[in-house]
Write a protein that holds these residues in place. Sequence first.
Motif, PDB file in Angstrom:
ATOM      1  N   LEU A 365       0.867  -1.184   0.000  1.00  0.00           N
ATOM      2  CA  LEU A 365       0.000   0.000   0.000  1.00  0.00           C
ATOM      3  C   LEU A 365       0.901   1.231   0.000  1.00  0.00           C
ATOM      4  O   LEU A 365       1.751   1.384   0.883  1.00  0.00           O
ATOM      5  CB  LEU A 365      -0.895   0.010   1.243  1.00  0.00           C
ATOM      6  N   PHE A 366       0.709   2.078  -1.008  1.00  0.00           N
ATOM      7  CA  PHE A 366       1.483   3.317  -1.120  1.00  0.00           C
ATOM      8  C   PHE A 366       0.649   4.473  -0.581  1.00  0.00           C
ATOM      9  O   PHE A 366      -0.530   4.584  -0.910  1.00  0.00           O
ATOM     10  CB  PHE A 366       1.847   3.574  -2.584  1.00  0.00           C
ATOM     11  N   LEU A 367       1.262   5.307   0.237  1.00  0.00           N
ATOM     12  CA  LEU A 367       0.558   6.460   0.780  1.00  0.00           C
ATOM     13  C   LEU A 367       1.351   7.716   0.467  1.00  0.00           C
ATOM     14  O   LEU A 367       2.579   7.733   0.616  1.00  0.00           O
ATOM     15  CB  LEU A 367       0.390   6.315   2.298  1.00  0.00           C
ATOM     16  N   ALA A 368       0.655   8.762   0.020  1.00  0.00           N
ATOM     17  CA  ALA A 368       1.354  10.000  -0.341  1.00  0.00           C
ATOM     18  C   ALA A 368       0.445  11.199  -0.169  1.00  0.00           C
ATOM     19  O   ALA A 368      -0.756  11.058   0.026  1.00  0.00           O
ATOM     20  CB  ALA A 368       1.820   9.938  -1.792  1.00  0.00           C
ATOM     21  N   GLY A 369       1.046  12.363  -0.281  1.00  0.00           N
ATOM     22  CA  GLY A 369       0.283  13.602  -0.304  1.00  0.00           C
ATOM     23  C   GLY A 369       0.441  14.453   0.935  1.00  0.00           C
ATOM     24  O   GLY A 369       0.157  15.642   0.923  1.00  0.00           O
ATOM     25  N   GLU A 370       0.853  13.853   2.024  1.00  0.00           N
ATOM     26  CA  GLU A 370       0.998  14.572   3.290  1.00  0.00           C
ATOM     27  C   GLU A 370       1.842  13.687   4.202  1.00  0.00           C
ATOM     28  O   GLU A 370       2.033  12.501   3.916  1.00  0.00           O
ATOM     29  CB  GLU A 370      -0.383  14.810   3.909  1.00  0.00           C
ATOM     30  N   ILE A 389       4.146   1.881   1.998  1.00  0.00           N
ATOM     31  CA  ILE A 389       5.234   2.656   1.413  1.00  0.00           C
ATOM     32  C   ILE A 389       4.844   4.120   1.279  1.00  0.00           C
ATOM     33  O   ILE A 389       3.994   4.490   0.473  1.00  0.00           O
ATOM     34  CB  ILE A 389       5.690   2.035   0.072  1.00  0.00           C
ATOM     35  N   ASP A 390       5.478   4.902   2.131  1.00  0.00           N
ATOM     36  CA  ASP A 390       5.278   6.343   2.127  1.00  0.00           C
ATOM     37  C   ASP A 390       6.027   6.878   0.907  1.00  0.00           C
ATOM     38  O   ASP A 390       7.150   6.454   0.636  1.00  0.00           O
ATOM     39  CB  ASP A 390       5.884   6.887   3.428  1.00  0.00           C
ATOM     40  N   ASN A 391       5.398   7.758   0.135  1.00  0.00           N
ATOM     41  CA  ASN A 391       6.146   8.339  -0.983  1.00  0.00           C
ATOM     42  C   ASN A 391       5.873   9.823  -1.061  1.00  0.00           C
ATOM     43  O   ASN A 391       4.744  10.278  -0.934  1.00  0.00           O
ATOM     44  CB  ASN A 391       5.914   7.606  -2.304  1.00  0.00           C
ATOM     45  N   TYR A 392       6.968  10.539  -1.227  1.00  0.00           N
ATOM     46  CA  TYR A 392       6.936  11.995  -1.201  1.00  0.00           C
ATOM     47  C   TYR A 392       7.120  12.535  -2.599  1.00  0.00           C
ATOM     48  O   TYR A 392       8.106  12.200  -3.271  1.00  0.00           O
ATOM     49  CB  TYR A 392       8.051  12.517  -0.283  1.00  0.00           C
ATOM     50  N   TRP A 393       6.177  13.340  -3.063  1.00  0.00           N
ATOM     51  CA  TRP A 393       6.338  14.028  -4.340  1.00  0.00           C
ATOM     52  C   TRP A 393       5.394  15.188  -4.439  1.00  0.00           C
ATOM     53  O   TRP A 393       4.808  15.587  -3.438  1.00  0.00           O
ATOM     54  CB  TRP A 393       6.238  13.072  -5.523  1.00  0.00           C
ATOM     55  N   GLN A 394       5.281  15.756  -5.624  1.00  0.00           N
ATOM     56  CA  GLN A 394       4.505  16.975  -5.818  1.00  0.00           C
ATOM     57  C   GLN A 394       3.824  16.948  -7.179  1.00  0.00           C
ATOM     58  O   GLN A 394       4.239  16.212  -8.071  1.00  0.00           O
ATOM     59  CB  GLN A 394       5.435  18.201  -5.810  1.00  0.00           C
ATOM     60  N   THR A 395       2.845  17.817  -7.343  1.00  0.00           N
ATOM     61  CA  THR A 395       2.218  18.005  -8.649  1.00  0.00           C
ATOM     62  C   THR A 395       3.320  18.264  -9.689  1.00  0.00           C
ATOM     63  O   THR A 395       3.272  17.758 -10.808  1.00  0.00           O
ATOM     64  CB  THR A 395       1.255  19.211  -8.593  1.00  0.00           C
ATOM     65  N   GLU A 396       4.303  19.050  -9.284  1.00  0.00           N
ATOM     66  CA  GLU A 396       5.366  19.457 -10.188  1.00  0.00           C
ATOM     67  C   GLU A 396       6.197  18.275 -10.683  1.00  0.00           C
ATOM     68  O   GLU A 396       6.649  18.263 -11.829  1.00  0.00           O
ATOM     69  CB  GLU A 396       6.303  20.452  -9.470  1.00  0.00           C
TER      70      GLU A 396
END
Length: 636
Positions: A365-370, A389-396
């Motif tokens: 399970l991937f979690l992102a956004g905050e 799995i925590d994943n860090y990213w952005q719209t950009e």
Amino acid sequence: MSRYEDFHARSIEDPDGFWAEQAQLIDWQTPPKQILDASNPPFANWFVGGTTNLCHNAVDRHLATRGDQAALIFVSTETGVEKTFSFNELHAEVQRTAASLMALGVGKGDRVLIYMPMIPEAAFAMLACARIGAVHCVVFGGFASGSLATRIEDAEPKVVISADAGSRGSKVVPYKPLLDEAIRLSKYKPAAVLLTDRGLAPMELVAGRDHLDSDMAASHRDAVVPCAWLASTDISYTIYTSGTTGKPKGVQRDTGGYAVALAASMKHIFDGRAGETYFSTSDIGWVVGHSYIVYGPLIAGMATILYEGLPTQGIDQQPDGGIWWRLVEKYKVTVMFSAPTAVRVLKKQDPALLKRYDLSSLRALFLAGEPLDEPTARWISDGLGVPIIDNYWQTESGWPIITIANGVEAKPSKFGSPGVPMYGYKVKILHESTGEELTAPNEKGVVVIESPTPPGFMQTIWKDDARFVQTYWKSVPGKLVYSTFDWGIRDADGYFFILGRTDDVINVAGHRLGTREIEESISGHANVAEVAVVGVADALKGQVAMAFVVPKAGDAVTDADVALKLEGEIMKRVADQLGALARPSRVRFVTGLPKTRSGKLLRRAIQAVCEGRDPGDLTTIDDPATLQKIKQLIVA
Ligand code: PRX
């Protein structure tokens, strides 16, 4: 060096070799002549000379091998509709929509704005645009007419695609009146509107402008619309996101780089395989929906679930806190993607629901956004028994910047950290004012990315190269580096921890909002003299917006009833103009706002006080009593 470290090092030291290999993961009509043209930094042009098409890679490419297999699985717990489209069926639907768009005069490079609930027609529309080389701009359906109008004006779409209504918690949310109002507000007027009638709300069609997709598709039932071969650097879409100013930025993405980035991430990060099912609970209005509901899974040959509804309501429209797990079992989902805020909602449900279904197909399970807080991570990890799995990213960025690349090497995760920089990303931590690189463990600074940015990363801001360079690349003194506008630290093992935004962006239930946009809406109210909006920590939503307002008639709000009425009016105004997400959780009335002597609002000090933290250095504050007053309000 571990296998992943080696993989990452190769991507940085030999980007041409590394990405030439990744480029093999997609189909090209003409292979690229040059892998990377970084001759004009910070602009990075990927796969120059190559021609390809996103829709071809997402749909047509799979027809020969898996035409009859599931491609799009639509589940609406709002309307009780559950329907699977095979790749063949998706191909036909997309061509019908493409033919309708062409009949409305849409061609290569024309913008098509999509303002849609989570229904299959939204995905058909995106893929149809990609097919003919039109640029789609999807606007989140939760935005109201004011937000929509700004985006219509900036994107100048030839056609807007929308529907009669969405639905939330079985309550119909009409879209068409909001769209009509947005077009009325916008100086730019689209030539045509293409509408799906779901039969949820009555629609008044504007003669000569509005068309029903069912009417149009009737004349294009068996339409054959070949894919337009686009240059790798041609624009695939723009998506608006918030920043420091009230004016949203149109994040612009290319075609070939994006396709390669997604194909590579599906393999190395998500480890999703053709023929399997992917389930992302996001919305097509956000970047996660673009990359990991529509394009990524389909490019990888996976079936993707498009889910309309709450996580707590079943297909029979009765309460069901196990609906997602029911779908995992039914469709044998292998990869799931959601946000911490959704997991916090589920945490309130009976934990036995996690054990009731056969979840053995699920690998991660991937979690992102905050930020993913540890109690939430532990709860879901214990409940599911698969890696979280925590994943860090952005719209950009369009795809994860920092996470764990399970498909390369299953590195251990650390609670509270999304992981390590992904291949292609040179991530550094810099001192916010000196720009000096911070290399010692656990030193807090701004997370930045060095040029060249990898494939899939934003090309520029739509119509505004200067703003792109100025906003993102010139914020750290003396260095041409991309600022994420996030604070972070790196520990001794090289794991990053993200510590919140450096700018005025807030994150409500995983949705990115600009406090300036909310302030602009509030300051339009006749009784408002001044306003500051800050994001305040919230146990469920991560953050909520809180507004501090100096009313025009200073004494008018000492009366509790008057204050309540004005608070209600302000809340409604924001909800009507921007959408319910942006509505402040509270509006507090004050006689002054804390500012520096030069008049700059000290939003961070207000935020600290609201969260019961030390507001830090206040030597620059003009009138400390203003902050004291806010503190008293909060404590009371
Ligand atoms: O502040 C970071 C936070 O969300 C911002 C990007 O939001 P958006 O453009 O909507 O893109 C979301 C794509 C998943 C970031 O600047 N953020 C995103 N992921 C994480 C995060 N903060 C902490 N941990 C994360 N995993």
